[in-house]
Enzyme design. Sequence first.
Site, PDB file in Angstrom:
ATOM      1  N   SER A  45      -1.079 -32.873 -13.051  1.00 44.98           N
ATOM      2  CA  SER A  45      -0.900 -32.826 -14.497  1.00 44.98           C
ATOM      3  C   SER A  45      -2.174 -33.201 -15.241  1.00 44.98           C
ATOM      4  O   SER A  45      -2.218 -33.109 -16.463  1.00 44.98           O
ATOM      5  CB  SER A  45       0.238 -33.759 -14.928  1.00 44.98           C
ATOM      6  N   THR A 167       0.917 -35.806 -18.035  1.00 45.42           N
ATOM      7  CA  THR A 167      -0.230 -36.343 -18.770  1.00 45.42           C
ATOM      8  C   THR A 167      -0.426 -37.757 -18.281  1.00 45.42           C
ATOM      9  O   THR A 167       0.515 -38.379 -17.801  1.00 45.42           O
ATOM     10  CB  THR A 167       0.110 -36.391 -20.280  1.00 45.42           C
ATOM     11  N   THR A 185      -4.925 -34.712 -19.873  1.00 47.48           N
ATOM     12  CA  THR A 185      -3.861 -33.818 -19.403  1.00 47.48           C
ATOM     13  C   THR A 185      -4.383 -32.425 -19.114  1.00 47.48           C
ATOM     14  O   THR A 185      -5.425 -32.018 -19.655  1.00 47.48           O
ATOM     15  CB  THR A 185      -2.752 -33.700 -20.492  1.00 47.48           C
ATOM     16  N   ARG A 195      -3.619 -22.929 -25.613  1.00 45.55           N
ATOM     17  CA  ARG A 195      -2.561 -23.811 -26.142  1.00 45.55           C
ATOM     18  C   ARG A 195      -3.017 -25.273 -25.990  1.00 45.55           C
ATOM     19  O   ARG A 195      -3.480 -25.697 -24.947  1.00 45.55           O
ATOM     20  CB  ARG A 195      -1.256 -23.582 -25.379  1.00 45.55           C
ATOM     21  N   VAL A 196      -2.882 -26.026 -27.062  1.00 46.50           N
ATOM     22  CA  VAL A 196      -3.275 -27.431 -27.051  1.00 46.50           C
ATOM     23  C   VAL A 196      -2.083 -28.262 -27.487  1.00 46.50           C
ATOM     24  O   VAL A 196      -1.433 -27.946 -28.493  1.00 46.50           O
ATOM     25  CB  VAL A 196      -4.481 -27.656 -27.994  1.00 46.50           C
ATOM     26  N   GLY A 197      -1.791 -29.308 -26.754  1.00 49.51           N
ATOM     27  CA  GLY A 197      -0.661 -30.169 -27.095  1.00 49.51           C
ATOM     28  C   GLY A 197      -1.093 -31.384 -27.890  1.00 49.51           C
ATOM     29  O   GLY A 197      -2.095 -31.369 -28.618  1.00 49.51           O
ATOM     30  N   ASP A 198      -0.339 -32.458 -27.750  1.00 46.78           N
ATOM     31  CA  ASP A 198      -0.565 -33.671 -28.533  1.00 46.78           C
ATOM     32  C   ASP A 198      -1.692 -34.544 -27.989  1.00 46.78           C
ATOM     33  O   ASP A 198      -2.270 -35.355 -28.720  1.00 46.78           O
ATOM     34  CB  ASP A 198       0.720 -34.508 -28.567  1.00 46.78           C
ATOM     35  N   THR A 218       3.459 -39.041 -23.614  1.00 49.00           N
ATOM     36  CA  THR A 218       3.535 -37.887 -22.718  1.00 49.00           C
ATOM     37  C   THR A 218       4.855 -37.191 -23.041  1.00 49.00           C
ATOM     38  O   THR A 218       5.781 -37.820 -23.539  1.00 49.00           O
ATOM     39  CB  THR A 218       3.507 -38.271 -21.221  1.00 49.00           C
ATOM     40  N   GLY A 219       4.938 -35.920 -22.729  1.00 47.38           N
ATOM     41  CA  GLY A 219       6.168 -35.177 -23.025  1.00 47.38           C
ATOM     42  C   GLY A 219       5.808 -33.883 -23.731  1.00 47.38           C
ATOM     43  O   GLY A 219       4.656 -33.438 -23.676  1.00 47.38           O
ATOM     44  N   GLY A 221       4.357 -31.836 -26.112  1.00 48.17           N
ATOM     45  CA  GLY A 221       3.352 -32.158 -27.113  1.00 48.17           C
ATOM     46  C   GLY A 221       3.676 -31.625 -28.487  1.00 48.17           C
ATOM     47  O   GLY A 221       3.357 -32.254 -29.505  1.00 48.17           O
TER      48      GLY A 221
END
Length: 309
Positions: A45, A167, A185, A195-198, A218-219, A221
């Site tokens: 991850s 993450t 992450t 794609r970009v998360g939190d 984590t989770g 995003g």
Amino acid sequence: MLVISSENGGIGLPAAMAALRGGGSAVDAVEAGIRCVESNAADHSVGVGGLPNLLGVVEVDASIMEGATLRAGAVAAVRGYEHPISIARQVMERLPYVLLVGEGAELFAAECGFPRARLETDECLAMWREQLQRILSADQYLKLVRREGLIEATDALVEQSKRGHGTTNLIAVDAQGHIAAGVSTSGLGLKYPGRVGDSPLIGAGNYADDRYGAATCTGYGEMAIRAATARSLVLYMKMGMSLVEAGMEAMRDLRHVGVPWPRGMNLIAVDKDGHHWGASSREGNVYLYMTEDMAEPARAPRVHVPLEG
Ligand code: ASP
């Protein structure tokens, strides 16, 4: 002195604590600890051996924040570098910016002298290929090879993507009581490229402010982005809530975020007095912590906060 992490960050807590014991700052500890997780190819991850995107490329995101100054640095959608957390720190220290993405972040990493690395291990590529071939039709698969039909494939693979993500989070409090927080992450497995998360977004997946405390996520995003989860938790403490009240409130906020999949979020947080706390939307999850008098990290249960219903 204190370091806490998500469960997969346990491998880095001794290095983080060693940095603090050696007189290092909270920022030094966060970087040292997260680098261990990024190098761990068994962790699918983060960093080396991370989860490839739709096209089989591992794109990584990371951020670091210094609670004493509210300085922060972050990188997103970076390819071919093992330690995005260190690149993020250099962004914080050498540029008048917070976030660099993609090609620009890679140019900066090269300029800083970071060595290039192959993050796509044979194991993670075999998993990626197996998932695509199992879930996509032959036609969809061939289109992907030609770099077409990515929207359709994202839709077909959303179930798999929900399962393949992860993450690492690490928060440190140094001998001076300064706080720093870091996140690294490879994001959602099989994500649309770019794609970009939190995780690299300050306020969403990471926030630290010496005056109140710090939080990391984590989770999924997209949820933490839309609820500004990490900053919310710290802001709730500023407004007078205790660490636990603030954490519960930040988790409950996520119940109002509509998403096309079951909600999933995990938080770890500290307050300015060095208390620590963790929560998860899934039952039975833990986080890890280590203080200066401990020889190794210990596990602590996360409070279960259901987000559905
Ligand atoms: N929060 C990460 C992201 O959305 C993924 C995860 O923590 O599982 O990119």
